[in-house]
Design a protein around this motif. Sequence first.
Motif, PDB file in Angstrom:
ATOM      1  N   GLY A  24       0.830  -1.208   0.000  1.00  0.00           N
ATOM      2  CA  GLY A  24       0.000   0.000   0.000  1.00  0.00           C
ATOM      3  C   GLY A  24       0.857   1.246   0.000  1.00  0.00           C
ATOM      4  O   GLY A  24       1.555   1.525   0.975  1.00  0.00           O
ATOM      5  N   ILE A  27       0.115   7.529   1.969  1.00  0.00           N
ATOM      6  CA  ILE A  27       1.088   8.297   2.754  1.00  0.00           C
ATOM      7  C   ILE A  27       1.700   7.421   3.857  1.00  0.00           C
ATOM      8  O   ILE A  27       2.901   7.518   4.160  1.00  0.00           O
ATOM      9  N   THR A  28       0.889   6.521   4.424  1.00  0.00           N
ATOM     10  CA  THR A  28       1.382   5.685   5.527  1.00  0.00           C
ATOM     11  C   THR A  28       2.445   4.713   5.027  1.00  0.00           C
ATOM     12  O   THR A  28       3.557   4.643   5.584  1.00  0.00           O
ATOM     13  N   GLU A  47       2.105  -1.587  -4.669  1.00  0.00           N
ATOM     14  CA  GLU A  47       0.859  -0.816  -4.796  1.00  0.00           C
ATOM     15  C   GLU A  47       0.012  -1.409  -5.920  1.00  0.00           C
ATOM     16  O   GLU A  47       0.485  -1.566  -7.039  1.00  0.00           O
ATOM     17  N   LYS A  48      -1.249  -1.703  -5.610  1.00  0.00           N
ATOM     18  CA  LYS A  48      -2.115  -2.338  -6.621  1.00  0.00           C
ATOM     19  C   LYS A  48      -2.488  -1.378  -7.734  1.00  0.00           C
ATOM     20  O   LYS A  48      -2.794  -1.795  -8.845  1.00  0.00           O
ATOM     21  N   GLN A  55      -6.965   7.470  -0.833  1.00  0.00           N
ATOM     22  CA  GLN A  55      -7.211   8.582   0.103  1.00  0.00           C
ATOM     23  C   GLN A  55      -6.115   9.650   0.134  1.00  0.00           C
ATOM     24  O   GLN A  55      -6.392  10.840   0.292  1.00  0.00           O
ATOM     25  N   SER A  56      -4.860   9.202   0.008  1.00  0.00           N
ATOM     26  CA  SER A  56      -3.753  10.134   0.268  1.00  0.00           C
ATOM     27  C   SER A  56      -3.629  11.251  -0.760  1.00  0.00           C
ATOM     28  O   SER A  56      -2.939  12.248  -0.504  1.00  0.00           O
ATOM     29  N   ASN A  59      -7.436  14.122  -0.134  1.00  0.00           N
ATOM     30  CA  ASN A  59      -7.803  14.792   1.119  1.00  0.00           C
ATOM     31  C   ASN A  59      -7.558  16.305   1.047  1.00  0.00           C
ATOM     32  O   ASN A  59      -7.132  16.843   0.041  1.00  0.00           O
ATOM     33  N   TRP A  62      -4.539  18.816   5.433  1.00  0.00           N
ATOM     34  CA  TRP A  62      -4.267  19.434   6.736  1.00  0.00           C
ATOM     35  C   TRP A  62      -3.346  18.554   7.573  1.00  0.00           C
ATOM     36  O   TRP A  62      -3.550  17.335   7.696  1.00  0.00           O
ATOM     37  N   ALA A 185      -0.805  -7.084  -3.830  1.00  0.00           N
ATOM     38  CA  ALA A 185      -0.352  -8.160  -2.939  1.00  0.00           C
ATOM     39  C   ALA A 185      -1.587  -8.997  -2.628  1.00  0.00           C
ATOM     40  O   ALA A 185      -2.553  -8.504  -2.046  1.00  0.00           O
ATOM     41  N   MET A 327      -8.916  -6.692  -5.750  1.00  0.00           N
ATOM     42  CA  MET A 327      -8.014  -5.529  -5.835  1.00  0.00           C
ATOM     43  C   MET A 327      -7.517  -5.286  -7.253  1.00  0.00           C
ATOM     44  O   MET A 327      -7.199  -4.167  -7.629  1.00  0.00           O
ATOM     45  N   GLY A 396      -9.875   9.430   8.805  1.00  0.00           N
ATOM     46  CA  GLY A 396     -10.059  10.794   8.313  1.00  0.00           C
ATOM     47  C   GLY A 396      -8.989  11.765   8.721  1.00  0.00           C
ATOM     48  O   GLY A 396      -9.063  12.956   8.393  1.00  0.00           O
ATOM     49  N   HIS A 397      -7.952  11.280   9.458  1.00  0.00           N
ATOM     50  CA  HIS A 397      -6.885  12.226   9.798  1.00  0.00           C
ATOM     51  C   HIS A 397      -5.490  11.614   9.717  1.00  0.00           C
ATOM     52  O   HIS A 397      -4.596  11.973  10.467  1.00  0.00           O
ATOM     53  N   GLY A 398      -5.300  10.684   8.759  1.00  0.00           N
ATOM     54  CA  GLY A 398      -4.015   9.991   8.676  1.00  0.00           C
ATOM     55  C   GLY A 398      -2.984  10.660   7.796  1.00  0.00           C
ATOM     56  O   GLY A 398      -1.804  10.297   7.844  1.00  0.00           O
ATOM     57  N   PHE A 399      -3.413  11.646   6.991  1.00  0.00           N
ATOM     58  CA  PHE A 399      -2.452  12.284   6.094  1.00  0.00           C
ATOM     59  C   PHE A 399      -1.421  13.082   6.902  1.00  0.00           C
ATOM     60  O   PHE A 399      -0.215  12.902   6.748  1.00  0.00           O
ATOM     61  N   GLY A 400      -1.920  13.929   7.786  1.00  0.00           N
ATOM     62  CA  GLY A 400      -1.013  14.799   8.550  1.00  0.00           C
ATOM     63  C   GLY A 400      -0.042  14.034   9.421  1.00  0.00           C
ATOM     64  O   GLY A 400       1.078  14.485   9.660  1.00  0.00           O
TER      65      GLY A 400
HETATM   66  C1  LIG Z   1     -12.021  13.996   1.462  1.00  0.00           C
HETATM   67  C2  LIG Z   1     -10.972  13.613   2.490  1.00  0.00           C
HETATM   68  C3  LIG Z   1     -10.379  14.613   3.261  1.00  0.00           C
HETATM   69  C4  LIG Z   1      -9.384  14.286   4.192  1.00  0.00           C
HETATM   70  N1  LIG Z   1      -8.711  15.296   4.819  1.00  0.00           N
HETATM   71  C5  LIG Z   1      -7.649  15.000   5.608  1.00  0.00           C
HETATM   72  C6  LIG Z   1      -6.837  16.039   6.152  1.00  0.00           C
HETATM   73  O1  LIG Z   1      -7.031  17.217   5.865  1.00  0.00           O
HETATM   74  N2  LIG Z   1      -5.815  15.694   6.991  1.00  0.00           N
HETATM   75  C7  LIG Z   1      -5.554  14.384   7.298  1.00  0.00           C
HETATM   76  O2  LIG Z   1      -4.638  14.144   8.092  1.00  0.00           O
HETATM   77  N3  LIG Z   1      -6.266  13.382   6.747  1.00  0.00           N
HETATM   78  C8  LIG Z   1      -7.300  13.652   5.899  1.00  0.00           C
HETATM   79  N4  LIG Z   1      -8.010  12.650   5.323  1.00  0.00           N
HETATM   80  C9  LIG Z   1      -7.693  11.259   5.659  1.00  0.00           C
HETATM   81  C10 LIG Z   1      -6.414  10.818   4.958  1.00  0.00           C
HETATM   82  O3  LIG Z   1      -6.498  11.067   3.570  1.00  0.00           O
HETATM   83  C11 LIG Z   1      -6.198   9.325   5.220  1.00  0.00           C
HETATM   84  O4  LIG Z   1      -6.293   9.053   6.608  1.00  0.00           O
HETATM   85  C12 LIG Z   1      -4.800   8.894   4.748  1.00  0.00           C
HETATM   86  O5  LIG Z   1      -4.558   9.352   3.445  1.00  0.00           O
HETATM   87  C13 LIG Z   1      -4.705   7.371   4.811  1.00  0.00           C
HETATM   88  O6  LIG Z   1      -3.489   7.013   4.210  1.00  0.00           O
HETATM   89  P1  LIG Z   1      -3.138   5.503   4.005  1.00  0.00           P
HETATM   90  O7  LIG Z   1      -1.799   5.472   3.376  1.00  0.00           O
HETATM   91  O8  LIG Z   1      -3.332   4.771   5.283  1.00  0.00           O
HETATM   92  O9  LIG Z   1      -4.261   4.959   2.994  1.00  0.00           O
HETATM   93  P2  LIG Z   1      -4.456   5.224   1.435  1.00  0.00           P
HETATM   94  O10 LIG Z   1      -4.009   6.557   1.025  1.00  0.00           O
HETATM   95  O11 LIG Z   1      -5.874   4.868   1.138  1.00  0.00           O
HETATM   96  O12 LIG Z   1      -3.468   4.204   0.750  1.00  0.00           O
HETATM   97  C14 LIG Z   1      -3.674   2.808   0.800  1.00  0.00           C
HETATM   98  C15 LIG Z   1      -3.083   2.231  -0.491  1.00  0.00           C
HETATM   99  O13 LIG Z   1      -2.990   0.829  -0.372  1.00  0.00           O
HETATM  100  C16 LIG Z   1      -3.225   0.256  -1.641  1.00  0.00           C
HETATM  101  N5  LIG Z   1      -3.564  -1.149  -1.409  1.00  0.00           N
HETATM  102  C17 LIG Z   1      -4.553  -1.652  -0.642  1.00  0.00           C
HETATM  103  N6  LIG Z   1      -4.485  -2.991  -0.581  1.00  0.00           N
HETATM  104  C18 LIG Z   1      -3.434  -3.362  -1.352  1.00  0.00           C
HETATM  105  C19 LIG Z   1      -2.880  -4.620  -1.693  1.00  0.00           C
HETATM  106  N7  LIG Z   1      -3.347  -5.770  -1.193  1.00  0.00           N
HETATM  107  N8  LIG Z   1      -1.801  -4.631  -2.528  1.00  0.00           N
HETATM  108  C20 LIG Z   1      -1.291  -3.474  -3.004  1.00  0.00           C
HETATM  109  N9  LIG Z   1      -1.794  -2.251  -2.709  1.00  0.00           N
HETATM  110  C21 LIG Z   1      -2.841  -2.194  -1.879  1.00  0.00           C
HETATM  111  C22 LIG Z   1      -4.349   1.109  -2.195  1.00  0.00           C
HETATM  112  O14 LIG Z   1      -4.421   1.026  -3.590  1.00  0.00           O
HETATM  113  C23 LIG Z   1      -3.951   2.498  -1.711  1.00  0.00           C
HETATM  114  O15 LIG Z   1      -3.201   3.200  -2.669  1.00  0.00           O
HETATM  115  C24 LIG Z   1      -9.027  12.930   4.393  1.00  0.00           C
HETATM  116  C25 LIG Z   1      -9.608  11.932   3.614  1.00  0.00           C
HETATM  117  C26 LIG Z   1     -10.540  12.260   2.643  1.00  0.00           C
HETATM  118  C27 LIG Z   1     -11.108  11.178   1.753  1.00  0.00           C
END
Ligand SMILES: Cc1cc2nc3c(=O)[nH]c(=O)nc-3n(C[C@H](O)[C@H](O)[C@H](O)COP(=O)(O)OP(=O)(O)OC[C@H]3O[C@@H](n4cnc5c(N)ncnc54)[C@H](O)[C@@H]3O)c2cc1C
Length: 441
Positions: A24, A27-28, A47-48, A55-56, A59, A62, A185, A327, A396-400
């Motif tokens: 995945g 951002i995480t 990354e699939k 999500q990343s 958003n 912030w 994966a 996926m 909803g707050h994992g980007f920051g």
């Molecule tokens: C409209 C909106 C506004 C937001 N505003 C904010 C904000 O202002 N500040 C903030 O901190 N957060 C905000 N968030 C939340 C934030 O975007 C998420 O919490 C954060 O981006 C999560 O990141 P992540 O890496 O965990 O997940 P994701 O960004 O969803 O990444 C997960 C990735 O894993 C990949 N994946 C999944 N399963 C597999 C697999 N088996 N094999 C390969 N790849 C796989 C997916 O394709 C995806 O690209 C907001 C979200 C939204 C939708």
Amino acid sequence: MPAPLRLIESSPDLPAEADAVVIGAGITGSFAAYYLAKRGLKVALIEKGVVSGEQSSRNWGWCRQQNRDARELPISTRSLDLWERFAADSGEDTGFRRCGLFYVSNNDEELATWAKWRELAVTMGVSTHMLSGEEATTRAAFTRQHWKGGVFSPDDGIANPRLAAPAVAKALLALGGTVHQNCAARGLESSGGAVSAVVTEKGVIPTRLVVMAGGAWASSFCYQLGVRFPQAAVRQSIMAVATSGLALPDAFYSKSISITRRGDGCHSLAISGRARVDPTAQFVRFQRQFLPMFLRRWRNLSPGGIEGVRSGHEQVTRWRLDAPTPMERMRILDPKVDPSTIRLTRKRAAALIPALADVAMVGSWAGYVDSTPDGVPVIGEVPSVPGLILAAGFSGHGFGIGPGSGHLIADIATGAAPIVDPDAYRLSRFDSGGAIDVAEF
Ligand SMILES: Cc1cc2nc3c(=O)[nH]c(=O)nc-3n(C[C@H](O)[C@H](O)[C@H](O)COP(=O)(O)OP(=O)(O)OC[C@H]3O[C@@H](n4cnc5c(N)ncnc54)[C@H](O)[C@@H]3O)c2cc1C
């Protein structure tokens, strides 16, 4: 439509083996892979779809301490420093700036909640200023309204969702890591009771350390391993408008709308918390544990439709490792925008900020926000699958907090002193069936 995104190239081949495989590239996962590589590990980021396609990139951007639940406040403070340090160390641009975040309100209860939060924040060294009605009104002159009060958090900031995770993945490549897009994966292999390989659609990567950072797909992936991870996603919609030349703030919140500078001559506009709930089999499976969360947030939620089933991210079926999985049928979760939310956002923006009355809309998109029952992420080892670290449910707050989460994952993986206490992020807190302590914000 997808949100604007910087695309990067994949590495040519899967590695023959890796010290760590991160699944995945949001951002995480990108930050986890980067910090693992910085410690000298040979890392493959899988990354699939495309880096940051979900999500990343969708958003607001912030990066806030303001109004964080106490369980996330230390990691958000550390993350702000790490955003800055990442730019200095890597030379990559995430668009991060400490521009400060500005909130206004005419609601006494909301103002009282912020004032109460401030009492906690100051004990944790966070700088935040309550604003009088006059101060809030002067600072928010662009609204041409009078406000009862507000809050300004000068050390907080924004990063650019179009740039951030791709920048981190580029930095990983520079450290010798590899990035594999369009490569799902499908599952894990184990040997002697511990993880021994990741099975991808393009081949098997032997490894003893796996990070599952799959965002909204994490629970269905865990299901394949017999791991129960209560997770639910809601669909939020957001729009971007052309604002070049307009005197608007970088980051502004009101209950009516929030606006954020995007760094490309646009601002994004959104209604905080407003979302559609699309029922799925997984939603039904975990609904009891999510009840306290939905009771707390119901005012902002409305029923959705079949979008969740169509998207396929919330499966409660087993898939095979030698055949395409859901996926691979849904490379990038790009759910339907809710037109009524976009219409309401436009209407409220024009009513609140006269400068936004006639601006052109340049795009709108939706994203599935993945949440845990208490609104706090899971970051930690999965006891029943030695070698697997789960990091999802950022609610909803994992980007920051992406940098802090990635750093913490690397700490846990390498046995280093953790950057923050990870106890609040244990998966096992959902095992007992006990009371759920839902995050206030
Ligand atoms: C409209 C909106 C506004 C937001 N505003 C904010 C904000 O202002 N500040 C903030 O901190 N957060 C905000 N968030 C939340 C934030 O975007 C998420 O919490 C954060 O981006 C999560 O990141 P992540 O890496 O965990 O997940 P994701 O960004 O969803 O990444 C997960 C990735 O894993 C990949 N994946 C999944 N399963 C597999 C697999 N088996 N094999 C390969 N790849 C796989 C997916 O394709 C995806 O690209 C907001 C979200 C939204 C939708």
